[in-house]
Write an enzyme that holds these catalytic residues in place. Structure first.
Site, PDB file in Angstrom:
ATOM      1  N   GLU A  75       0.851  -1.195   0.000  1.00 29.53           N
ATOM      2  CA  GLU A  75       0.000   0.000   0.000  1.00 29.53           C
ATOM      3  C   GLU A  75       0.891   1.252   0.000  1.00 29.53           C
ATOM      4  OE1 GLU A  75      -2.849   0.333   3.197  1.00 29.53           O
ATOM      5  OE2 GLU A  75      -3.754   2.099   2.297  1.00 29.53           O
ATOM      6  N   GLU A 127      -5.237  -2.878  12.737  1.00 26.40           N
ATOM      7  CA  GLU A 127      -4.967  -3.716  11.550  1.00 26.40           C
ATOM      8  C   GLU A 127      -5.963  -4.864  11.493  1.00 26.40           C
ATOM      9  OE1 GLU A 127      -3.111  -2.199   9.619  1.00 26.40           O
ATOM     10  OE2 GLU A 127      -2.154  -0.904  11.101  1.00 26.40           O
TER      11      GLU A 127
HETATM   12  N1  B3K Z   1      -2.994   0.936   5.650  1.00 26.20           N
HETATM   13  C1  B3K Z   1      -1.685   1.083   6.203  1.00 26.20           C
HETATM   14  C2  B3K Z   1      -0.994   2.330   5.787  1.00 26.20           C
HETATM   15  C3  B3K Z   1      -0.258   2.227   4.530  1.00 26.20           C
HETATM   16  C4  B3K Z   1       0.554   3.480   4.302  1.00 26.20           C
HETATM   17  C5  B3K Z   1       1.168   3.490   2.973  1.00 26.20           C
HETATM   18  N2  B3K Z   1       1.985   4.648   2.777  1.00 26.20           N
HETATM   19  C6  B3K Z   1      -1.680   1.006   7.672  1.00 26.20           C
HETATM   20  C7  B3K Z   1      -2.950   1.350   8.339  1.00 26.20           C
HETATM   21  O1  B3K Z   1      -3.468   2.437   8.265  1.00 26.20           O
HETATM   22  O2  B3K Z   1      -3.500   0.478   8.931  1.00 26.20           O
HETATM   23 ZN    ZN Z   2      -5.382   1.790   8.787  1.00 23.74          ZN
END
Ligand code: B3K
Ligand code: ZN
Length: 874
Positions: A137, A314
């Site tokens: 991501e 998460e």
């Molecule tokens: N979704 C990831 C973040 C990714 C960042 C990329 N630059 C972590 C989170 O927000 O859970």
């Molecule tokens: Zn997140």
């Protein structure tokens, strides 16, 4: 600083140099994908120096068009490409591979080579301490293979990987492990299959010498899920808290949102080099080790809380992110705002809810309000970006969470749950938008929320002013409310926003609630609200629980705040009253006006002595507003005046309340192993008291802090003692720093604390210190945690960073430019402290602007840093 009256407008920035490669992507240009990829097979021949990736993509034309297939790629060496088994020579357009496909379906196969060990950007497949791992991501998958790397292309993944068995005994990917075997030449392989279609940004792979803390969780429908937290063997004893947090989070999501985990396996891997906190890859979360590893000796209470928060965050993404993902990156807050709201509610439920709310608001004010008030202001759903990595911001995350909280407040718990149930049902397996989310809340609850949509599109923090009039004769009270939103870049004219204000009246004499709490929804620019039967002078308790993310100014009589700090029945508002009382005094003295500190010390004393308040709340309430927060209240910022005003109040509290602080410091009931909210609260209060004692009397403070440092049986007390010592000119300072280093220099996460504590020190010498530390043998610019510990912490050390000679600016500029050569994403996150240059006194403002110009003018600048620095100049 009364004599400093700058006109910030005279500091006009130059035009940012045109940069043809750094083009903006715009939300309004969204178009559905031309081609879909329902199935993908990946075959990895893993080697840190040279990894071969073979990809087979089942491609399906999406709609009636004749556009070619475009596959994103970045730093890939193409070996071969085939369409339906036949070798082809694809075209290249920039970094995209372009293939003309005649039919409506095709099998596209590519073979590429990548170099994980040379991947310093930590995006794609990279090496961290001998482990191979991925971060995709937002746009990292294109650094692994050619693919339409956008979140609305959902595919079923089959993954085969092969690696040297000794170096990489554990081979993991998303979903289920369906086969494994040996190759006979010291290499082995594993096959993984993920039954849930997912966007490429959720792909993950890990290979390494890892050991698991294994456990299980039985879901509400009775399915047993195997849980593993994979770390280096030596770190296994530090994984217990993360595992407990995971199980609590799984149970909480079932109870509060009715969401059950959907695979039979859930893996977490911790790595030492990671660009942010953690990543929610389907069934294989990859974490920055800072958010996994903890024990009493090495982690503070805050570290333990952060681990619970991030593990839960998460995990919650499995539904709010993975099962339902984002249609495009402008919709990022769909998953991040909602998931932050979910993790905030979880932490409030497992700890102290009032203290959690205070914490959340503190983060919002420290990180998001400045964003909204500065050159990088953007909406929760932004309209354009040059580099999407720059939009993982406090606005998208934390203001996004506040927006959901406001809608939840308006709906009430039951209707909100009906709305989220519908959202999860309706969009399961889809890539959705923020509008879809609001629509589901509306349809599920039967309540029109359309007015709230402006919070997604309009940037800037609303400023609300409130005035309460009371007529003792008629016993009527009238509340006058007004709102405005200042212009932000690209949005000169603003419309009024719906602002839900939980409001009550407190009797000044009775110290009790005389008008019960009601939810006032301010929708227009102005409103008046009437209260009847108000028999005594009322105190306005408004925006209780911080029900709206606004800046509130209340027209109050002298003495009101002090009384509210004792009487408000809402814990957040009570905290807020004391903070505001302090803030008034701080702003007055920072602008050279006469500041009466007595009401503040009186109120702090009363708070410390109160039997009704717990230790954790007391600690938060008596903590002085930070220097950046004071600076936010000033038209022209002189950091020395801000620092002096805050130090003067700390000294006054330390001196006037010596006995109260000593007894707070003497509070017992916090054995080091005890992680209950009560014990954490006691430690917090003791440590806040210690810092104030030291402000009143350096010698007493140094002695107490050193004694605490030497005797501590936990990191919270040890770090807090050192945190007090580092800002003192006492011989104990250097002794303690040396002892800390000697004991912990082999533990990277604790060594980060050692760097950060020195970068945060409130001393003139800090700017020399950070320069020395940048040459310390343990400083690693390529490790994001270490870089943030030194350079990130220093950038927020208001007084030291804004050293009048500009050396603080030079240091951070050099760091940013050096880091940018290795890791643009992390480098770009160091820029915001420069962004407020227009608000500083002219000499510093000019030096800050020059730093930004130096950055923008640097050769070979990444688009990450270019975007942040050039926008900061504009
Ligand atoms: N979704 C990831 C973040 C990714 C960042 C990329 N630059 C972590 C989170 O927000 O859970
Ligand atoms: Zn997140």
């Amino acid at each position: 600083m009364a004599d400093v009256r700058a006109t910030p407008e005279v500091l006009t920035p130059p035009e940012a140099p045109p940069s043809p490669t750094h083009v903006a992507t715009r939300r309004e240009d969204y178009r559905p994908p031309d081609w879909l990829v329902p199935e993908i097979s990946l075959d990895f021949d893993l080697d840190p120096q040279r990894t071969r990736v073979r990809a087979s993509l089942e491609i399906v034309r999406n709609g009636d068009h004749d556009r070619p297939l475009r596959l994103d790629g970045d730093e890939l060496t193409l070996i071969s490409a085939r369409v339906d088994g036949r070798e082809v020579e694809p075209g290249l357009d920039g970094k995209q591979l372009v293939l003309d496909l005649p039919g409506s379906r095709a099998m596209v196969e590519t073979e590429v080579e990548i170099a994980p060990a040379a991947n310093t950007k930590l995006m794609g497949l990279y090496a961290s301490g001998g482990i191979l791992c991925t971060q995709c991501e937002a746009e990292g998958f294109r650094r692994i293979t050619f693919f339409p790397d956008r979140p609305d292309v959902l595919s079923r993944y089959r993954v085969r990987m092969e690696a040297d068995k000794d170096r990489f005994p554990i081979l993991l990917s998303n979903g289920n492990n369906i086969a494994a075997g040996e190759e006979g030449d010291g290499r082995h392989w594993a096959q993984w299959e993920d039954p849930f279609p997912k966007p490429s940004y959720l792909f993950a792979l890990v290979a390494g010498d890892l050991k698991a803390n294994s456990d299980s969780f039985t879901t509400m429908s009775g399915r047993k899920v195997a849980l593993n937290i994979w770390v280096r063997e030596a770190d296994l004893p530090k994984t217990a808290h993360a595992m407990e947090s995971l199980k609590l989070a799984m149970a909480w999501d079932e109870k509060v949102y009715g969401r059950e985990y959907d695979l039979d396996l859930f893996n977490i891997v911790a790595v030492a080099d990671f660009n942010m906190g953690a990543m929610e890859n389907k069934g294989l979360n990859i974490f920055n080790s800072a958010y996994v590893l903890a024990d009493q000796e090495t982690a503070t209470d805050a570290d333990f809380d952060n681990i619970s928060r991030v593990v839960a965050h998460e995990y919650f993404h499995n539904w709010s992110g993975d099962r339902i993902t984002c249609r495009d990156w402008f919709q990022l807050s769909l998953k991040e705002g909602f998931t932050v709201f979910r993790d905030q509610s979880f932490s409030a439920d497992i700890g102290s809810a009032p203290v959690k709310r205070i914490d959340d608001v503190r983060v919002l004010r420290a990180a998001q309000f400045p964003e909204d008030a500065g050159p990088l202001a953007h909406a929760v759903r932004p309209d354009s970006y040059i580099e999407i990595s720059n939009f993982y911001t406090a606005t998208v995350y934390n203001k996004g969470a506040e927006l959901i909280r406001m809608m939840a407040t308006v709906l009430g718990a039951e209707k909100f749950r009906a709305g989220t149930d519908l959202y999860f049902d309706r969009h399961d397996g889809e890539a959705a938008t923020c509008d879809d989310f609001v629509k589901a809340l509306e349809d599920g609850s039967g309540v029109d929320l359309s007015a709230f949509k402006i919070w997604y599109s309009q940037a800037g923090t609303p400023k609300v002013s409130a005035r309460l009039q009371h007529d003792p004769q008629t016993r009527a009270a009238t509340l006058h409310l007004e709102q405005r939103v200042d212009p932000t870049p690209g949005q000169p004219d603003k419309a009024p926003m719906p602002i839900p204000l939980r409001t009550a009246l407190i009797g000044e004499d009775s110290c009790a609630e005389i008008a019960a709490e009601q939810l006032v929804l301010l929708e227009k620019a102005q409103a008046t609200i009437e209260f009847a039967n108000v028999a005594e002078p009322p105190l306005l308790s408004i925006n209780r629980g911080f029900s709206a993310p606004i800046v509130l100014t209340v027209d109050r009589r002298p003495g009101e705040l002090e009384r509210l700090a004792q009487c408000d029945t809402d814990p957040f508002s009570r905290y807020e009253a004391l903070q505001e009382l302090m803030m008034c005094a701080l702003v007055a003295s920072a602008t050279g006006a006469a500041a009466d500190l007595e009401p503040v010390t009186r109120a702090v004393g009363a708070t410390l002595r109160s039997d009704a308040l717990d230790a954790a709340f007391k600690a938060e309430a008596i903590l002085l507003p930070s220097e950046p927060l004071i600076a936010d209240r000033l038209d022209v910022v002189d950091p020395d005046a801000v620092h002096e005003s805050r130090e003067a109040l700390r000294r006054a509290i330390g001196n006037e309340l010596r006995d109260d602080l000593a007894s707070a410091y003497g509070t017992s009931g916090a054995p080091g192993h005890d992680l209950s909210p009560a014990a954490k609260g006691v430690r917090r209060l003791r440590n806040v008291a210690l810092a104030l004692i030291a402000a009143g009397d350096e010698r007493v403070g140094a002695t107490l802090a050193h004694r605490q440092f030497m005797a501590a049986d936990n990191m919270t007390d040890r770090q807090a003692a050192l945190g007090t010592l580092v800002s003192l000119d006492a011989p104990e300072r250097d002794q303690a720093l040396a002892a800390f280093y000697d004991r912990f220099h082999d533990d990277p996460l604790v060594l980060d604390k050692w760097f950060a504590l020195q970068a945060a020190a409130q001393r003139r010498e800090t700017v020399d210190e950070v320069q020395r530390l940048a040459h310390h043998p343990d400083f690693r610019i390529g490790n994001p945690n270490r870089l943030r510990a030194l350079a990130g912490t220093f950038g927020y050390n208001h007084w030291a960073f804004h050293s009048p000679d500009g050396r603080g600016y030079r240091f951070l500029t050099d760091m940013i430019l050096d880091a940018d050569k290795l890791n643009p994403q992390v480098a770009a996150r160091l820029i915001p402290p420069f962004g407020r240059w227009r608000r500083f006194e002219p000499k510093r403002g000019e030096l800050m602007r020059e730093s930004l110009e130096r950055i923008v003018g640097a050769r070979g600048l990444s688009k990450d840093v270019y975007e942040q620095a050039s926008k900061s100049l504009a």
